[in-house]
Motif scaffolding. Structure first.
Motif, short mmCIF file in Angstrom:
data_model
loop_
_atom_site.label_atom_id
_atom_site.label_comp_id
_atom_site.label_asym_id
_atom_site.label_seq_id
_atom_site.Cartn_x
_atom_site.Cartn_y
_atom_site.Cartn_z
N PHE A 15 0.83 -1.20 0.00
CA PHE A 15 0.00 0.00 0.00
C PHE A 15 0.87 1.25 0.00
N PHE A 16 1.91 1.26 0.81
CA PHE A 16 2.79 2.44 0.90
C PHE A 16 3.51 2.67 -0.43
N MET A 17 3.96 1.61 -1.07
CA MET A 17 4.66 1.75 -2.35
C MET A 17 3.76 2.38 -3.41
N VAL A 18 2.56 1.85 -3.57
CA VAL A 18 1.64 2.37 -4.58
C VAL A 18 1.22 3.80 -4.24
N SER A 19 1.06 4.09 -2.95
CA SER A 19 0.56 5.39 -2.50
C SER A 19 1.59 6.51 -2.61
N THR A 20 2.86 6.15 -2.62
CA THR A 20 3.89 7.20 -2.52
C THR A 20 4.89 7.21 -3.67
N ASN A 21 5.11 6.08 -4.35
CA ASN A 21 6.25 6.03 -5.25
C ASN A 21 5.94 5.30 -6.56
N PRO A 22 5.43 6.01 -7.57
CA PRO A 22 5.09 5.37 -8.84
C PRO A 22 6.30 4.77 -9.55
N GLU A 23 7.47 5.36 -9.38
CA GLU A 23 8.67 4.81 -10.02
C GLU A 23 8.99 3.43 -9.48
N ARG A 24 8.89 3.26 -8.18
CA ARG A 24 9.17 1.94 -7.59
C ARG A 24 8.07 0.94 -7.95
N PHE A 25 6.82 1.42 -7.99
CA PHE A 25 5.74 0.51 -8.37
C PHE A 25 5.90 0.07 -9.83
N ARG A 26 6.29 0.98 -10.71
CA ARG A 26 6.51 0.62 -12.11
C ARG A 26 7.63 -0.42 -12.23
N SER A 27 8.71 -0.24 -11.48
CA SER A 27 9.79 -1.23 -11.48
C SER A 27 9.29 -2.58 -10.98
N PHE A 28 8.44 -2.53 -9.96
CA PHE A 28 7.88 -3.75 -9.40
C PHE A 28 7.05 -4.50 -10.45
N VAL A 29 6.26 -3.75 -11.24
CA VAL A 29 5.41 -4.37 -12.26
C VAL A 29 6.25 -4.98 -13.38
N PHE A 30 7.25 -4.24 -13.85
CA PHE A 30 7.96 -4.66 -15.06
C PHE A 30 9.25 -5.42 -14.80
N GLU A 31 9.75 -5.42 -13.59
CA GLU A 31 11.03 -6.08 -13.32
C GLU A 31 10.90 -7.27 -12.38
N SER A 32 9.68 -7.58 -11.97
CA SER A 32 9.45 -8.77 -11.15
C SER A 32 8.63 -9.76 -11.98
N ARG A 33 8.04 -10.75 -11.34
CA ARG A 33 7.20 -11.73 -12.03
C ARG A 33 5.75 -11.26 -12.12
N PHE A 34 5.51 -9.99 -11.84
CA PHE A 34 4.15 -9.45 -11.78
C PHE A 34 3.34 -9.81 -13.02
N LEU A 35 3.87 -9.54 -14.21
CA LEU A 35 3.11 -9.76 -15.45
C LEU A 35 3.00 -11.24 -15.81
N GLU A 36 3.78 -12.08 -15.15
CA GLU A 36 3.62 -13.52 -15.31
C GLU A 36 2.47 -14.03 -14.44
N ILE A 37 2.19 -13.29 -13.38
CA ILE A 37 1.20 -13.73 -12.40
C ILE A 37 -0.18 -13.15 -12.68
N TYR A 38 -0.22 -11.86 -13.07
CA TYR A 38 -1.51 -11.18 -13.23
C TYR A 38 -1.89 -11.02 -14.69
N GLU A 39 -3.19 -11.05 -14.91
CA GLU A 39 -3.77 -10.90 -16.26
C GLU A 39 -3.89 -9.41 -16.57
N VAL A 40 -2.99 -8.91 -17.41
CA VAL A 40 -3.00 -7.48 -17.76
C VAL A 40 -2.98 -7.37 -19.28
N ASP A 41 -3.95 -6.65 -19.86
CA ASP A 41 -4.02 -6.55 -21.31
C ASP A 41 -2.90 -5.66 -21.86
N LYS A 42 -2.59 -5.85 -23.14
CA LYS A 42 -1.46 -5.16 -23.77
C LYS A 42 -1.62 -3.65 -23.75
N GLU A 43 -2.85 -3.17 -23.97
CA GLU A 43 -3.08 -1.72 -23.99
C GLU A 43 -2.74 -1.10 -22.64
N THR A 44 -3.15 -1.76 -21.56
CA THR A 44 -2.84 -1.26 -20.22
C THR A 44 -1.34 -1.29 -19.97
#
Length: 271
Positions: free
Chosen positions: A198-227
């Motif tokens: 919660f703190f990461m998303v609420s305060t630091n978009p750069e860290r959250f973006r790294s979390f989405v694209f540099e972890s297994r996030f997109l392997e785990i969650y269903e996210v469409d290409k446009e998003t």
């Protein structure tokens, strides 16, 4: 509208126990000509919304990490017990806002949402019968403020529009819903990992973006290409995506679903 219950002195502060509607009229004026100008810019306990952080960071041409270190400190919201960033006051005699000068606010066009609302307060409650959230407003009176009850009458909604509040409020409505829902759940134990997310998303978009694209996030969650393409560059789109993901993780709302063919592993339980 009714008067304050007591005569206020100095730094006395009360919340007038009268519910204000958008059409309710009140009087307030502020500026260099008012004797108490800038006195409300000291000793603030001012939580910053995620959009406040974006606007101030961009104005100051800083990275989010640089802004957070220089101008904020962690703060636990009293009712929800969720962690956010609040504005850090100067270490001077009056604990003044870091953005106030002799001439007034140096970041006025990008000032936080809470500053825009003053002297109004915003409350949100859940109408369980109708299954929706309802806003209400109230007046904050402080002993030093000489701007209240002076100047022309204005409605609450006219004041909101004049202060640019809708522009700053719209991007964080879902974030406010997350906080409000936690408040309604009461004093339950929250896993440390959930608080960190919660703190990461609420305060630091750069860290959250790294979390989405540099972890297994997109392997785990269903996210469409446009998003995926949007949130690579657009911080506002990233915020909205982050709020939906938090609702999914914290409350099981399944707005960002887990892939069906994902191997079963232990996952975090919702609140």
């Amino acid at each position: 509208m009714g008067e304050a219950i007591t005569e206020l002195k100095g730094t006395d502060r009360i919340i007038v126990p009268i519910k204000l509607e958008p059409h309710t009229k009140f009087k307030f004026t502020c500026g260099p000509g008012v004797p108490c100008f800038k006195l409300c810019c000291s000793e603030l306990y001012l939580p910053l919304t995620p959009y406040d952080i974006l606007r101030l960071r961009n104005r100051l041409k800083l990275t989010t990490d640089q802004f957070l270190v220089a101008y904020t400190e962690p703060f636990i919201l009293p009712k929800s017990k969720l962690p956010v960033a609040r504005l850090k006051m100067r270490n001077d005699e009056h604990k003044t806002c870091p953005f106030v000068s002799e001439k007034g606010c140096q970041v006025y066009e990008d000032r936080p949402l809470a500053c825009r609302y003053y002297p109004l307060g915003l409350g949100i409650f859940r109408n369980r019968d109708e299954g929706r959230n309802e806003d209400f407003y109230y007046l904050v009176k402080e002993g030093f403020c000489q701007g209240l009850d002076s100047g022309p009458e204005i409605t609450v909604e006219e004041y909101r529009q004049s202060q640019g509040i809708p522009e700053f409020e719209e991007p964080v409505l879902e974030w406010a819903e997350i906080i409000m829902k936690k408040e309604s759940l009461g004093p339950i134990d929250v896993p440390q990992k959930s608080l960190e997310l919660f703190f990461m998303v609420s305060t630091n978009p750069e860290r959250f973006r790294s979390f989405v694209f540099e972890s297994r996030f997109l392997e785990i969650y269903e996210v469409d290409k446009e998003t995926i393409e949007k949130i690579k560059e657009d911080d506002l789109a990233l915020l909205q995506f982050g709020f939906k993901w938090l609702k999914s993780v914290l409350y099981g709302e399944n707005l960002i679903p887990i892939k069906k063919d994902l191997p079963k592993k232990k996952k975090m339980k919702p609140f």
